[in-house]
Design a protein around this motif. Sequence first.
Motif, PDB file in Angstrom:
ATOM      1  N   GLU A 286       8.111  -1.779 -32.422  1.00  0.00           N
ATOM      2  CA  GLU A 286       8.159  -0.492 -33.161  1.00  0.00           C
ATOM      3  C   GLU A 286       7.040  -0.651 -34.129  1.00  0.00           C
ATOM      4  N   ALA A 287       7.048  -1.710 -35.103  1.00  0.00           N
ATOM      5  CA  ALA A 287       6.059  -1.752 -35.941  1.00  0.00           C
ATOM      6  C   ALA A 287       4.761  -1.806 -35.601  1.00  0.00           C
TER       7      ALA A 287
ATOM      8  N   ARG B 109       3.711   1.732 -34.248  1.00  0.00           N
ATOM      9  CA  ARG B 109       3.662   2.641 -35.471  1.00  0.00           C
ATOM     10  C   ARG B 109       2.460   2.285 -36.305  1.00  0.00           C
ATOM     11  N   GLN B 110       1.926   1.214 -36.334  1.00  0.00           N
ATOM     12  CA  GLN B 110       0.531   0.730 -37.033  1.00  0.00           C
ATOM     13  C   GLN B 110      -0.733   1.204 -36.335  1.00  0.00           C
TER      14      GLN B 110
ATOM     15  N   VAL C 197      -0.484   4.090 -34.259  1.00  0.00           N
ATOM     16  CA  VAL C 197      -0.401   5.567 -34.653  1.00  0.00           C
ATOM     17  C   VAL C 197      -0.858   5.953 -36.043  1.00  0.00           C
ATOM     18  N   ALA C 198      -0.439   5.069 -36.911  1.00  0.00           N
ATOM     19  CA  ALA C 198      -0.945   5.437 -38.410  1.00  0.00           C
ATOM     20  C   ALA C 198      -2.389   5.190 -38.644  1.00  0.00           C
TER      21      ALA C 198
ATOM     22  N   ARG D 290      -4.074   8.400 -37.097  1.00  0.00           N
ATOM     23  CA  ARG D 290      -4.067   9.490 -38.188  1.00  0.00           C
ATOM     24  C   ARG D 290      -5.029   9.229 -39.083  1.00  0.00           C
TER      25      ARG D 290
ATOM     26  N   GLU E 195       6.501  10.196 -26.254  1.00  0.00           N
ATOM     27  CA  GLU E 195       6.505   9.320 -27.131  1.00  0.00           C
ATOM     28  C   GLU E 195       5.652   9.518 -28.235  1.00  0.00           C
TER      29      GLU E 195
ATOM     30  N   LEU F  66       6.160  10.158 -32.684  1.00  0.00           N
ATOM     31  CA  LEU F  66       5.500   9.244 -33.483  1.00  0.00           C
ATOM     32  C   LEU F  66       4.367   9.894 -34.328  1.00  0.00           C
ATOM     33  N   TRP F  67       3.635  10.794 -33.807  1.00  0.00           N
ATOM     34  CA  TRP F  67       2.670  11.459 -34.495  1.00  0.00           C
ATOM     35  C   TRP F  67       3.207  12.363 -35.697  1.00  0.00           C
TER      36      TRP F  67
ATOM     37  N   THR G  91       5.998  11.942 -37.138  1.00  0.00           N
ATOM     38  CA  THR G  91       6.746  11.232 -38.102  1.00  0.00           C
ATOM     39  C   THR G  91       6.166   9.917 -38.826  1.00  0.00           C
ATOM     40  N   THR G  92       4.947   9.743 -38.354  1.00  0.00           N
ATOM     41  CA  THR G  92       4.128   8.468 -38.873  1.00  0.00           C
ATOM     42  C   THR G  92       3.001   8.964 -39.814  1.00  0.00           C
TER      43      THR G  92
END
Length: 290
Positions: A178-179, A182-183, A185-186, A189, A214, A218-219, A221-222
């Motif tokens: 998950e980390a 998310r990295q 996706v972050a 962004r 998915e 993530l988009w 919430t990240t």
Amino acid sequence: MKPNRTELATVLKRARERIRPEEVGLPAGLNRRVPGLRREEIAMLAGISVDYVVRLEQGRGPHPSEQVMGSLARALRLDDDERDHLFSLAGVARPQAGRISLHVKPSVLRLIDRFADLPAMVVSAKGDILAWNAMSAALHGDWSRIPLERRNRMRLRFLPDPRDPARTPVGGSPDELEATVRQGVASLRTASGRYPDDPGLQRLLADLLASSAEFRELWETTPARCPRTHRKTLVHPSLGPVTLDCDTLHLPDDDQMLIVYSAAPDTPEAEALALLRVIGTQRLEPTASP
């Protein structure tokens, strides 16, 4: 702009002939009949077909795209001025301010080549795999086999295509997985804030938001975040799970990232990297179930 096909063919051929095979991690060999690289080798490095290279060097073929010319400029190790000249000859608009840079400086390419015992690659602000060394190909799978338009970390992760060649999957605990996601996706962004008018980024986001539930979740919430050093587990087909330190070094001139995988000395992970250098590039084809 109208392309100058004759001069473009001349420039491409001269640039190809001046590159020594060992500069790009290829064996020099004893029976080379042409100076520099073969057309097949440039096609492999650029991620395009040999026929396309042949037609360009013969002054014919379709109007080249910005993406193809950018990939050829990287494969030919052109500097910024040479790249801009190549784009002009091809009738392609030169990169503009406020757009994500997809050109890797020759000095950076030389740098990743020096990481002879560590996997290293250069990634654009939106996650395009722009350049890599032999160890990265051995660890992740041969990036050159992935079509140029799909050679993006987010596209490969969230929009898989059954025609893609097999790659080394990311493993580890659920929290690590998950980390890692998310990295990515972050970082995307963050890029969307810096480059709101980049057409390639706009297309990528449109495809991800339209086709991946998915990613949409993530988009939403990240938050934006710059890449940071972390540990990543990859499940290599020959070595099994290998957990490595993953350092991300920012290249500020072009807003690119140099990602290097390493392990502490005298550890099983360091031994795995040493073995990986011997094994070399794997054809990461799935094995049949017993």
